[in-house]
Design a protein around this motif. Structure first.
Motif, PDB file in Angstrom:
ATOM      1  N   THR A 161      33.890  30.395  30.796  1.00 49.22           N
ATOM      2  CA  THR A 161      34.809  30.396  32.121  1.00 49.22           C
ATOM      3  C   THR A 161      35.860  31.653  31.987  1.00 49.22           C
ATOM      4  O   THR A 161      36.057  32.088  30.782  1.00 49.22           O
ATOM      5  CB  THR A 161      35.783  29.007  32.378  1.00 49.22           C
ATOM      6  N   VAL A 162      36.087  31.920  33.028  1.00 45.24           N
ATOM      7  CA  VAL A 162      36.990  33.222  33.060  1.00 45.24           C
ATOM      8  C   VAL A 162      38.376  33.122  33.685  1.00 45.24           C
ATOM      9  O   VAL A 162      38.270  32.611  35.010  1.00 45.24           O
ATOM     10  CB  VAL A 162      36.174  34.243  33.797  1.00 45.24           C
ATOM     11  N   TYR A 163      39.454  33.483  33.264  1.00 44.00           N
ATOM     12  CA  TYR A 163      40.729  33.354  33.939  1.00 44.00           C
ATOM     13  C   TYR A 163      41.074  35.033  34.050  1.00 44.00           C
ATOM     14  O   TYR A 163      41.064  35.858  32.861  1.00 44.00           O
ATOM     15  CB  TYR A 163      41.614  32.704  32.570  1.00 44.00           C
ATOM     16  N   THR A 164      41.589  35.231  35.194  1.00 42.32           N
ATOM     17  CA  THR A 164      42.101  36.540  35.531  1.00 42.32           C
ATOM     18  C   THR A 164      43.358  36.688  36.123  1.00 42.32           C
ATOM     19  O   THR A 164      43.540  35.891  37.045  1.00 42.32           O
ATOM     20  CB  THR A 164      41.007  37.381  36.284  1.00 42.32           C
ATOM     21  N   ASP A 165      44.295  37.411  35.675  1.00 41.53           N
ATOM     22  CA  ASP A 165      45.630  37.415  36.528  1.00 41.53           C
ATOM     23  C   ASP A 165      45.903  38.959  36.151  1.00 41.53           C
ATOM     24  O   ASP A 165      45.207  39.945  35.682  1.00 41.53           O
ATOM     25  CB  ASP A 165      46.592  36.616  35.864  1.00 41.53           C
ATOM     26  N   GLU A 166      47.458  39.253  36.524  1.00 42.44           N
ATOM     27  CA  GLU A 166      47.778  40.545  36.306  1.00 42.44           C
ATOM     28  C   GLU A 166      47.944  41.295  35.088  1.00 42.44           C
ATOM     29  O   GLU A 166      47.816  42.475  34.890  1.00 42.44           O
ATOM     30  CB  GLU A 166      49.194  41.036  37.331  1.00 42.44           C
ATOM     31  N   LYS A 167      47.950  40.222  33.950  1.00 45.24           N
ATOM     32  CA  LYS A 167      48.084  40.618  32.671  1.00 45.24           C
ATOM     33  C   LYS A 167      46.594  41.140  32.032  1.00 45.24           C
ATOM     34  O   LYS A 167      46.620  41.901  30.993  1.00 45.24           O
ATOM     35  CB  LYS A 167      48.729  39.611  31.710  1.00 45.24           C
ATOM     36  N   GLY A 168      45.536  40.472  32.536  1.00 44.15           N
ATOM     37  CA  GLY A 168      44.316  40.740  32.079  1.00 44.15           C
ATOM     38  C   GLY A 168      43.527  39.869  32.283  1.00 44.15           C
ATOM     39  O   GLY A 168      43.550  38.789  33.316  1.00 44.15           O
ATOM     40  N   GLN A 169      42.462  39.539  31.278  1.00 46.44           N
ATOM     41  CA  GLN A 169      41.445  38.560  31.623  1.00 46.44           C
ATOM     42  C   GLN A 169      41.033  37.656  30.416  1.00 46.44           C
ATOM     43  O   GLN A 169      41.010  38.479  29.117  1.00 46.44           O
ATOM     44  CB  GLN A 169      40.068  39.243  31.945  1.00 46.44           C
ATOM     45  N   ILE A 170      40.980  36.456  30.112  1.00 51.27           N
ATOM     46  CA  ILE A 170      40.634  35.586  29.237  1.00 51.27           C
ATOM     47  C   ILE A 170      39.214  34.970  29.566  1.00 51.27           C
ATOM     48  O   ILE A 170      39.158  34.493  30.449  1.00 51.27           O
ATOM     49  CB  ILE A 170      41.858  34.267  29.064  1.00 51.27           C
ATOM     50  N   VAL A 171      38.457  35.214  28.487  1.00 47.56           N
ATOM     51  CA  VAL A 171      36.982  34.702  28.768  1.00 47.56           C
ATOM     52  C   VAL A 171      37.061  33.480  27.671  1.00 47.56           C
ATOM     53  O   VAL A 171      37.044  33.565  26.547  1.00 47.56           O
ATOM     54  CB  VAL A 171      35.946  35.512  28.442  1.00 47.56           C
ATOM     55  N   PHE A 172      36.841  32.097  28.433  1.00 46.37           N
ATOM     56  CA  PHE A 172      36.978  31.155  27.337  1.00 46.37           C
ATOM     57  C   PHE A 172      35.347  30.564  27.032  1.00 46.37           C
ATOM     58  O   PHE A 172      34.630  30.684  27.818  1.00 46.37           O
ATOM     59  CB  PHE A 172      37.535  29.668  28.162  1.00 46.37           C
ATOM     60  N   LEU A 173      35.325  30.302  25.692  1.00 48.36           N
ATOM     61  CA  LEU A 173      33.913  29.634  25.125  1.00 48.36           C
ATOM     62  C   LEU A 173      34.604  28.432  24.716  1.00 48.36           C
ATOM     63  O   LEU A 173      35.196  28.028  24.042  1.00 48.36           O
ATOM     64  CB  LEU A 173      33.351  30.334  23.991  1.00 48.36           C
ATOM     65  N   ASP A 174      33.730  27.211  25.587  1.00 49.04           N
ATOM     66  CA  ASP A 174      34.210  25.905  25.352  1.00 49.04           C
ATOM     67  C   ASP A 174      32.982  25.481  24.503  1.00 49.04           C
ATOM     68  O   ASP A 174      32.060  24.952  25.017  1.00 49.04           O
ATOM     69  CB  ASP A 174      34.217  24.993  26.746  1.00 49.04           C
ATOM     70  N   THR A 175      33.352  25.313  23.167  1.00 53.74           N
ATOM     71  CA  THR A 175      32.335  24.903  22.232  1.00 53.74           C
ATOM     72  C   THR A 175      32.185  23.411  22.281  1.00 53.74           C
ATOM     73  O   THR A 175      33.170  22.690  22.527  1.00 53.74           O
ATOM     74  CB  THR A 175      32.459  25.488  20.751  1.00 53.74           C
ATOM     75  N   PRO A 176      31.062  22.940  21.829  1.00 53.79           N
ATOM     76  CA  PRO A 176      30.998  21.509  21.238  1.00 53.79           C
ATOM     77  C   PRO A 176      31.791  21.000  20.191  1.00 53.79           C
ATOM     78  O   PRO A 176      32.047  21.871  19.282  1.00 53.79           O
ATOM     79  CB  PRO A 176      29.514  21.473  20.920  1.00 53.79           C
ATOM     80  N   GLY A 177      32.287  19.965  20.048  1.00 52.09           N
ATOM     81  CA  GLY A 177      33.123  19.493  19.051  1.00 52.09           C
ATOM     82  C   GLY A 177      32.452  19.768  17.639  1.00 52.09           C
ATOM     83  O   GLY A 177      31.262  19.638  17.400  1.00 52.09           O
ATOM     84  N   ILE A 178      33.434  20.084  16.618  1.00 48.87           N
ATOM     85  CA  ILE A 178      33.071  20.381  15.322  1.00 48.87           C
ATOM     86  C   ILE A 178      32.913  18.821  14.559  1.00 48.87           C
ATOM     87  O   ILE A 178      33.862  18.380  14.530  1.00 48.87           O
ATOM     88  CB  ILE A 178      33.802  21.234  14.472  1.00 48.87           C
ATOM     89  N   HIS A 179      31.678  18.365  14.069  1.00 53.08           N
ATOM     90  CA  HIS A 179      31.604  17.228  13.422  1.00 53.08           C
ATOM     91  C   HIS A 179      30.465  17.216  12.415  1.00 53.08           C
ATOM     92  O   HIS A 179      29.692  18.126  12.259  1.00 53.08           O
ATOM     93  CB  HIS A 179      31.406  16.069  14.308  1.00 53.08           C
ATOM     94  N   LYS A 180      30.300  16.444  11.645  1.00 49.91           N
ATOM     95  CA  LYS A 180      29.224  16.335  10.770  1.00 49.91           C
ATOM     96  C   LYS A 180      27.856  15.880  11.284  1.00 49.91           C
ATOM     97  O   LYS A 180      27.875  14.823  12.122  1.00 49.91           O
ATOM     98  CB  LYS A 180      29.518  15.521   9.515  1.00 49.91           C
ATOM     99  N   ALA A 181      27.059  16.703  11.364  1.00 53.04           N
ATOM    100  CA  ALA A 181      25.826  16.689  12.030  1.00 53.04           C
ATOM    101  C   ALA A 181      24.768  15.257  11.648  1.00 53.04           C
ATOM    102  O   ALA A 181      24.637  15.102  10.306  1.00 53.04           O
ATOM    103  CB  ALA A 181      25.041  17.645  11.911  1.00 53.04           C
ATOM    104  N   LYS A 182      24.017  14.605  12.426  1.00 47.48           N
ATOM    105  CA  LYS A 182      23.475  13.637  12.374  1.00 47.48           C
ATOM    106  C   LYS A 182      21.932  13.825  12.647  1.00 47.48           C
ATOM    107  O   LYS A 182      21.080  13.214  12.076  1.00 47.48           O
ATOM    108  CB  LYS A 182      23.701  12.262  13.243  1.00 47.48           C
TER     109      LYS A 182
END
Length: 301
Positions: free
Chosen positions: A48-69
């Motif tokens: 997702t992308v956040y834009t305002d007068e300061k600039g732009q933040i591109v967010f990567l929402d990752t899956p939770g870090i956990h021990k894989a099964k």
């Protein structure tokens, strides 16, 4: 372009259920990442992308870090860990507590391997007394050298602005990556599939955990009309699950469809004709082929 403009990539990590998607939706100001009170709701990197007068933040929402099964678990952990090295800042979301469990310690260990600045976000501060917050900050400060620590309530929006300001401190100067009106680069089909999956997870009982996927078979605008026709299949792992998802006389499937349709109409800003089916594909979470089929990124499987 403004010479002071900053633009960069940030990822939100944390154990399942700490409120990552809720924070994302709060910061962006509209619903993109799906939220559910069941773990492992977020499977792909929702950008997702956040834009305002300061600039732009591109967010990567990752899956939770956990021990894989299983294969799906491994995939999710790989996505999360690869992302940490690709971004300008990491937001680590935790719950307010003076006890640090094995899950959080595991994340702290993973973070020792990356050079990216880590901003600790202590979420859900609306659930504790104000004077306790300093204790939580002190507890976490002992396990990792954070760039910043910000207490927030993603649900109520407390301190959300501060999070944005703090992130911008760590972003490089440069032009925006996306147009001003871009909020996500996820294809619409994928967001529609995720919304249907969210409604299914919320409506169904505990007995159907995250063993469901949604594939969009058709998504087309009706000629000379503002209606979009969507046909989707909910994929589950067992015949018994199929019965539960459909429900008595199809009541459960109808309920899922009705709730999903409302959300999709809101997102697309047009009328939707949604048809849902249910299919059983045993062990799809352990099949590379089926996971690719349901929209998981092949490079990371």
């Amino acid at each position: 372009m403004n010479a002071d403009n900053k633009a960069g990539f940030v990822t939100i990590i944390g154990r399942p259920n700490v409120g990552k998607s809720t924070l994302m939706n709060r910061l962006i100001g509209q619903k993109i990442a799906i939220t559910s009170n069941k773990p492992q709701t977020t499977r792909n990197r929702i950008q997702t992308v956040y834009t305002d007068e300061k600039g732009q933040i591109v967010f990567l929402d990752t899956p939770g870090i956990h021990k894989a099964k299983n294969k799906l678990g491994e995939y999710m952990v790989n996505v999360a860990q690869n992302t940490l090295n690709e971004v300008d800042a990491v937001l680590w979301l935790v719950e307010p507590s003076t006890f640090i469990g094995a899950g959080e310690r595991h994340i702290a260990e993973q973070l020792q391997k990356v050079k990216t600045p880590v901003i600790l976000i202590i979420n859900k501060i609306d659930t504790v007394k104000k004077e306790e917050i300093l204790l939580f900050i002190d507890t976490y400060r002992k396990i990792y050298d954070f760039a910043e620590i910000v207490p927030v309530s993603a649900l109520k929006g407390d301190n959300a602005e501060t999070v944005i300001d703090v992130i911008f401190k760590y972003l490089p100067y440069g032009p925006n990556f996306y147009d001003e009106d871009t909020v996500t680069d996820q294809p619409e089909r994928q967001i529609v599939a995720e919304l249907i999956r969210e409604k299914a997870l919320r409506t169904l009982d505990e007995e159907i955990p995250h063993g469901i996927a949604v594939s969009i078979e058709k998504m087309k605008n009706r000629p000379k009309s503002d209606i979009v026709d969507i046909e989707a299949t909910i994929v589950c792992e067992r015949d018994s699950h199929k019965g539960i998802i459909i429900g008595k006389n199809g009541a459960m499937l109808k309920k899922i469809g009705m709730q999903a349709r409302k959300e999709i109409e809101h997102m697309l800003e047009q009328k939707v004709n949604l048809q849902l089916w249910v299919k059983v594909k045993k062990d799809w979470r352990d099949s590379d082929f089926l996971m690719k089929n349901y929209g998981y990124n092949n490079r990371e499987i």
